[in-house]
Design an enzyme around this catalytic site. Structure first.
Site, short mmCIF file in Angstrom:
data_model
loop_
_atom_site.label_atom_id
_atom_site.label_comp_id
_atom_site.label_asym_id
_atom_site.label_seq_id
_atom_site.Cartn_x
_atom_site.Cartn_y
_atom_site.Cartn_z
N CYS A 48 45.74 38.72 47.47
CA CYS A 48 44.52 38.16 48.08
C CYS A 48 44.71 36.72 48.55
O CYS A 48 44.28 36.36 49.64
CB CYS A 48 43.36 38.23 47.09
SG CYS A 48 43.20 39.82 46.27
N ASP A 80 40.62 40.58 40.36
CA ASP A 80 39.85 41.69 39.78
C ASP A 80 40.65 42.99 39.85
O ASP A 80 40.67 43.78 38.91
CB ASP A 80 38.53 41.87 40.54
CG ASP A 80 37.62 40.66 40.39
OD1 ASP A 80 38.06 39.66 39.81
OD2 ASP A 80 36.48 40.72 40.85
N CYS A 121 40.24 35.62 46.96
CA CYS A 121 39.78 36.61 45.99
C CYS A 121 38.36 36.29 45.52
O CYS A 121 37.90 35.16 45.58
CB CYS A 121 40.74 36.71 44.81
SG CYS A 121 40.46 38.15 43.75
N ASP A 122 37.72 37.31 44.99
CA ASP A 122 36.27 37.37 44.82
C ASP A 122 35.61 36.09 44.29
O ASP A 122 34.70 35.55 44.90
CB ASP A 122 35.91 38.51 43.87
CG ASP A 122 36.33 39.86 44.39
OD1 ASP A 122 37.02 39.91 45.42
OD2 ASP A 122 35.99 40.87 43.76
N LYS A 123 36.03 35.62 43.12
CA LYS A 123 35.30 34.54 42.45
C LYS A 123 35.64 33.18 43.02
O LYS A 123 34.93 32.21 42.78
CB LYS A 123 35.57 34.56 40.94
CG LYS A 123 35.33 35.90 40.28
CD LYS A 123 33.97 36.48 40.62
CE LYS A 123 33.84 37.91 40.15
NZ LYS A 123 34.72 38.87 40.86
N CYS A 193 40.97 42.39 49.35
CA CYS A 193 40.68 43.82 49.44
C CYS A 193 39.91 44.17 50.71
O CYS A 193 38.99 43.47 51.10
CB CYS A 193 39.90 44.27 48.21
SG CYS A 193 40.84 44.11 46.68
N GLU A 443 34.02 44.05 35.63
CA GLU A 443 33.80 45.05 36.66
C GLU A 443 34.39 46.38 36.19
O GLU A 443 35.40 46.38 35.48
CB GLU A 443 34.46 44.64 37.98
CG GLU A 443 33.77 43.49 38.66
CD GLU A 443 34.45 43.12 39.97
OE1 GLU A 443 35.47 43.75 40.30
OE2 GLU A 443 33.95 42.21 40.64
N SER A 469 32.78 46.42 40.85
CA SER A 469 33.51 45.93 42.01
C SER A 469 32.72 46.21 43.27
O SER A 469 31.93 47.15 43.33
CB SER A 469 34.87 46.64 42.09
OG SER A 469 35.45 46.48 43.36
#
Length: 554
Positions: A48, A80, A121-123, A193, A443, A469
């Site tokens: 990511c 994640d 990435c997500d966070k 992702c 998640e 997720s």
């Protein structure tokens, strides 16, 4: 112009500081220019964020060309996808607040005049935004970009396909060789992702809310255009510094409403609920989960994208990018075009440059929505008095009524699904996975993917005080609050209790008499925290309810 950084770099008394900075190559001329901190979330543990180090070099070029001096620093990132289904996943949500804290601390320590936060990435995305909103110095967010789809024969793949293949393999639907082939081909290189999972959802949010320059997020991470965009962001931050255009000038209540509409219209991740609530708190904006529900209900679903749809994030870029989504929202009256962006232009001014690809089918026209309402739904009832969230994109049925199958941790539920012990009609309940109970609200794409892969997606519901997720699809309900660790009703659900979920009435109820629930709660004993020392122990003591964003500054 007066610069914050002069407190660190200028005057007789700052000679020791200048001496140290000269040791690493900075000159007197460099230190008289605006100092721009580059908060980089590069890490070598996932695809990511993998190219962010190279992209940071391009940002620096843009900063220098515009008359500034860049200083790069790093913070962390937890994948994640890599940690999913393990104890390591507990670190993910915790990392959001640590990322925010670390960027805030570094910026306060060095008194940067502006900040470019590089995320993927997500966070890392909401964490960076939270820091910028706390600091309220000129800043912008640069999203590294999506991964390209993987290919296996004629089939295009994302990480979602791998998780669902695990369930299919456990159910005997595909062979070990087929699972390995999917594993080997799903992730072809660098990038976050590849559907409208949490990373791309939050990237959409940042353009819609105005803190990321438009036309920057949609470009895939490995695309050569990303270097040009990175240089442009380096130039734009100097413009924001010169105009003293700060994050809280941009991210007001109306901007948050625009952001929520972008999540609803794009079929975005349920994690956006947590992150928008947390960002609003740092922005000083009043926002609650009922507001998110109301905005989603008045916003049409327009983007046909995974996990529930057909297309990948890169297809949004091919269609014209996230600005096409924003243009739809502004044109339809679902977003406020007069909202300011970090470029100094309004959303309405920015979308004048939109170039939609003729004939594209990814982003639907306003007169042909996929659904009349958006993807996020908040449910409340006797099982979740403070609320919970479900993403309804791709869900045909409107209700679920069935017996509870109760598990006190994710691993036990996963074993039950993969060993065939979850049956059609069951409501899988996974508790003690909330912000405090987990800790960290893991998640559960492993479990939800296994349910879908086993062919149970049309008949089984799942609910948890943990979270999902952005790649999760199906009748999956997360963020149940109060969580089990705090004595919420989910703590006393028993196997066989009937649960009724109604997506038309927006209710989630435990069909057990109130007096029985009260008696169970009277006998309930709060479990000991799972961690007694270290970062998780601190988090358990500080974190608040998921219904308020699961923040650590309560």
């Amino acid at each position: 112009m007066p610069l914050r950084s002069y407190t660190i770099t200028q005057g007789r008394d700052r000679a020791p500081a200048r001496s140290m900075l000269k040791a690493i190559g900075f000159t007197d001329a460099d230190l008289k220019k605006p100092i721009i901190g580059i908060a980089n979330t590069w890490i070598e543990t996932m695809p990511c964020n993998y190219n962010l180090r190279a992209l940071a070099a391009q940002v620096k070029e843009g900063i220098r060309a515009a008359g500034g001096t860049p200083m790069e620093f790093n913070t962390i990132a937890i994948s994640d996808g890599v940690t999913m289904g393990t104890e390591g996943m507990k670190a993910s949500l915790v990392s959001r607040d640590l990322i925010a804290d670390s960027i805030e601390l570094t910026a306060r320590g060095y008194m940067f005049d502006g900040i470019v936060a590089m995320v993927a990435c997500d966070k890392t995305i909401p964490g960076a935004a939270m820091a910028l909103l706390r600091l309220n110095v000129p800043g912008l967010i640069l999203y590294g970009g999506s991964i390209l789809p993987g290919k296996l024969g004629d089939r295009e793949l994302s990480i979602q396909d791998v998780f669902e293949a695990v369930g299919a393999n456990a159910a005997g639907k595909i062979s070990d060789a087929e699972l390995l082939a999917i594993e080997d081909h799903a992730c072809p290189g660098a990038g976050a992702c590849g559907g409208q999972f949490t990373a791309n959802t939050m990237a959409t949010v940042m353009e819609a809310i105005g803190i990321a320059p438009m036309f920057t997020a949609s470009i895939p991470q490995v695309d050569p255009r990303k270097a040009d965009i990175s240089r442009r962001c380096g130039e734009l931050i100097l413009n924001a510094v010169q105009k003293d255009l700060k994050p809280r000038d941009i991210c007001n209540r109306r901007a948050f409403e625009n952001a929520i509409a972008s999540v609803a219209a794009s079929g975005g991740s349920t994690n956006a609920v947590l992150h928008l609530l947390a960002m609003a708190k740092d922005a000083g904006v009043e926002l609650n989960i009922d507001d998110i529900h109301a905005i989603s209900q008045r916003t049409p679903l327009l983007v046909d994208i995974k996990p529930a749809g057909k297309y990948f994030a890169v297809d949004v870029d091919k269609a014209g990018g996230i600005p096409v989504i924003i243009k739809r929202l502004v044109d339809g009256g679902y977003a406020e075009g007069g909202s300011m962006t970090v470029t100094g232009k309004t959303l309405a001014e920015e979308i004048l440059d939109v170039k939609e690809t003729p004939g594209q089918e990814v982003i639907h026209q306003l007169d042909n929505p996929i659904k009349l309402t958006g993807g996020l739904v908040i449910l409340k009832g006797t099982l979740a008095p403070e609320g919970c969230v479900i993403k309804v994109t791709g869900i045909a049925r409107k209700s679920q009524h069935g017996p509870a199958r109760v598990f006190d941790r994710e691993e036990d539920a996963m074993l039950a699904v993969t060993s065939g012990k979850v049956q059609a009609g069951d409501v899988v309940v996974i508790r003690y996975e909330g912000p405090k109970g987990g800790p960290g609200m893991r998640e559960m794409l492993g479990v939800t993917g296994a349910i879908m892969g086993a062919g149970l997606g049309d008949s089984v519901a799942m609910l948890t005080d943990g979270r999902f997720s952005g790649a999760t699809r199906g009748f999956m309900i997360g963020h149940v609050a109060p969580e089990a660790f705090d004595g919420g009703p989910i703590a006393v659900v028993e196997d066989g209790d009937m649960i009724h979920i109604d997506l038309e009435k927006f209710t989630i109820d435990l069909e057990v008499p109130a007096e029985v629930v009260a008696a169970r709660l009277a006998k309930w004993v709060k479990p000991a925290p799972k961690y007694k020392t270290g970062v998780f122990s601190k988090y358990i003591k500080l974190v608040g309810s998921a219904s308020e964003g699961a923040t650590t500054d309560n």
